[in-house]
Design an enzyme around this catalytic site. Structure first.
Site, mmCIF file in Angstrom:
data_model
loop_
_atom_site.group_PDB
_atom_site.id
_atom_site.type_symbol
_atom_site.label_atom_id
_atom_site.label_comp_id
_atom_site.label_asym_id
_atom_site.label_seq_id
_atom_site.Cartn_x
_atom_site.Cartn_y
_atom_site.Cartn_z
ATOM 1 N N GLY A 142 44.638 24.146 44.153
ATOM 2 C CA GLY A 142 45.325 25.350 43.693
ATOM 3 C C GLY A 142 45.234 25.347 42.176
ATOM 4 O O GLY A 142 45.494 24.308 41.527
ATOM 5 N N LYS B 273 39.897 32.145 46.708
ATOM 6 C CA LYS B 273 39.334 31.463 47.881
ATOM 7 C C LYS B 273 38.382 32.352 48.661
ATOM 8 O O LYS B 273 38.647 33.549 48.833
ATOM 9 C CB LYS B 273 40.499 31.011 48.762
ATOM 10 C CG LYS B 273 40.138 30.265 50.020
ATOM 11 C CD LYS B 273 39.197 29.106 49.810
ATOM 12 C CE LYS B 273 39.626 28.110 48.778
ATOM 13 N NZ LYS B 273 38.567 27.135 48.401
ATOM 14 N N GLN C 240 43.383 26.146 54.338
ATOM 15 C CA GLN C 240 44.585 26.100 53.484
ATOM 16 C C GLN C 240 45.689 27.007 54.033
ATOM 17 O O GLN C 240 46.870 26.721 53.863
ATOM 18 C CB GLN C 240 44.237 26.535 52.052
ATOM 19 C CG GLN C 240 43.413 25.534 51.257
ATOM 20 C CD GLN C 240 41.924 25.784 51.392
ATOM 21 O OE1 GLN C 240 41.463 26.364 52.380
ATOM 22 N NE2 GLN C 240 41.147 25.335 50.423
ATOM 23 N N ASP D 222 41.809 32.164 41.049
ATOM 24 C CA ASP D 222 41.345 30.963 40.343
ATOM 25 C C ASP D 222 40.791 31.280 38.958
ATOM 26 O O ASP D 222 40.795 30.434 38.067
ATOM 27 C CB ASP D 222 40.293 30.233 41.177
ATOM 28 C CG ASP D 222 40.955 29.594 42.386
ATOM 29 O OD1 ASP D 222 41.145 30.303 43.390
ATOM 30 O OD2 ASP D 222 41.327 28.413 42.296
HETATM 31 O O1 MRU Z 1 39.988 25.371 46.864
HETATM 32 P P1 MRU Z 1 41.454 25.568 46.608
HETATM 33 O O2 MRU Z 1 42.307 25.250 47.774
HETATM 34 O O3 MRU Z 1 41.898 24.860 45.348
HETATM 35 O O4 MRU Z 1 41.587 27.128 46.335
HETATM 36 C C1 MRU Z 1 42.839 27.634 45.969
HETATM 37 C C2 MRU Z 1 42.900 29.095 45.871
HETATM 38 O O5 MRU Z 1 41.918 29.799 46.012
HETATM 39 C C3 MRU Z 1 44.235 29.676 45.462
HETATM 40 O O6 MRU Z 1 44.414 30.936 46.024
HETATM 41 C C4 MRU Z 1 44.279 29.806 43.938
HETATM 42 O O7 MRU Z 1 43.975 28.586 43.325
HETATM 43 C C5 MRU Z 1 45.591 30.291 43.447
HETATM 44 S S1 MRU Z 1 46.862 29.069 43.552
HETATM 45 C C6 MRU Z 1 48.261 29.735 42.882
#
Ligand code: MRU
Length: 367
Positions: free
Chosen positions: A56, A268, A216, A257
């Site tokens: 995240g 994601k 997730q 991200d």
């Molecule tokens: O690969 P991840 O699980 O780190 O991806 C996370 C996401 O895409 C979240 O939606 C994003 O980081 C926002 S967290 C507040």
């Protein structure tokens, strides 16, 4: 357990009481096992980010910041230039862990600026390290406040949708929850703030996309929200269209991200499909975006680096037997970019931004 106690139990990252290591919840084991692990070396911290033990965008930033503080404090150097050379090498190392979430680079740059400023002031190495710890603490504390502010704005949107005797249908993708941040999450913050304002968990019905391939949504978001007493339903990603068509979804909240200057938002993998569907069905689609995730140096989404991950996450990881022929080509991007034209609004801690995003960011004081 109340929600505050739950936040404490699943806190993504903190320092150990001796402040000599990081203490994270290992998210790869959730929801079956709640286990906290101690990360002491740079390799352990890098591996935890890479393998999504901590994940995240905001949580990755906080982890990298604490990693820089803890490992810098172990330096034996007494001369700032020698200390700073090792500091820069460590920064580069952490920066190589994951490419998409800009919070990682943002937090590392903040730590770097802090080290440089302390060095220029002629402080001793122990004093420089004290400053680094304070900066990392500030990054974590600011994240709590940022998520809260995003939650308050999102809660305002939920209030406008309130229906008599029927829950508000909310769809979310991936996990932009407490596990992904320092406390409230971003996309989940409106729901947590609603609970604080006396709403019942049954006033909202959150539909969590499973979020293939790393699940997730299934493993983390549905665990988080159901633990907080919010009505939660899990569906596979390819069920979102039917769900929206059935009229059950009133609003979509997702995290991000990296947001480009024009409002294109990387999140994601699968998020852009949700946005396209939402537009088709006339459902408002909001990206919850801390200003630390807005990267004005990247003009548009086509320039956001997209992480490609191990094929085994698709073919084997969750199955007793491989679910694809041995050696099959696999396409496994971890993120996609939602075009700004599909985004109804971007909820930042400084205010709600809408098209044209460049102007809106400037108006609320981002950049
Ligand atoms: O690969 P991840 O699980 O780190 O991806 C996370 C996401 O895409 C979240 O939606 C994003 O980081 C926002 S967290 C507040």
């Amino acid at each position: 357990m109340n929600t505050e106690q739950f936040f404490e139990q699943v806190l993504s990252v903190r320092l150990t009481p001796d402040r000599e290591a990081l203490d994270i919840i290992d998210q790869t084991l959730l929801p079956g096992t709640i286990r906290r692990i101690r990360l002491e070396t740079k390799e352990e911290i890098w591996e935890a980010i890479k393998k999504l033990r901590v994940r995240g965008a905001p949580a990755i930033g906080v982890t990298a910041a604490y990693g820089m503080a803890v490992l810098s404090a172990k330096s034996k150097e007494t001369d700032f230039d020698a200390f700073y050379k090792d500091f820069k090498a460590l920064k580069e190392y952490f920066a190589s862990s994951r490419p998409t979430a800009v919070n990682l680079f943002w937090a590392l740059d903040r730590m770097d600026a802090c080290a440089q400023k302390a060095g220029e002031s002629g402080l001793s190495i122990p004093e420089v390290c004290k400053r680094l710890y304070s900066e990392a603490d500030a990054i974590r504390e600011e994240d709590v406040q940022i998520s809260r502010s995003i939650g308050e704005i999102g809660f305002g949107l939920l209030k406008n949708l309130k229906k008599e005797g029927e829950p508000i249908g909310i769809l979310t993708h991936c996990n932009a929850g407490t596990l992904a941040t320092a406390k409230y999450g971003t996309a989940t913050a409106p729901m947590y703030i609603a609970l604080e304002h006396g709403w019942a968990g049954t006033d909202m019905h959150v539909y969590c996309d499973e979020t293939r391939p790393l699940l997730q949504g299934a493993r983390l978001t549905s665990f988080e929200l159901s633990s907080a007493g919010i009505t939660t339903t899990l569906q596979c990603d390819n069920m979102a269209s039917l769900l929206m068509k059935s009229g059950k979804i009133d609003i979509v909240f997702v995290g991000c991200d990296r947001v480009a200057a024009n409002g294109d938002a990387a999140n994601k993998i699968g998020t852009s499909s949700v946005a396209i569907l939402a537009k088709h069905y006339g459902i408002p689609f909001y990206v919850c975006a801390p200003s630390s995730t807005i990267d004005l140096k990247t003009p548009h989404g086509g320039q956001i680096p997209i992480e490609m991950r191990d094929p085994e996450e698709v073919t084997k990881m969750w199955y007793k037997e491989p679910m694809a022929p041995e050696g099959i080509n696999v396409y496994n991007p971890a993120f996609d970019v939602t075009d700004h034209s599909f985004i109804t609004g971007m909820i930042t801690e400084k205010g709600l931004c809408t098209e044209p995003y460049g102007e809106a960011f400037a108006r609320v004081g981002i950049g």
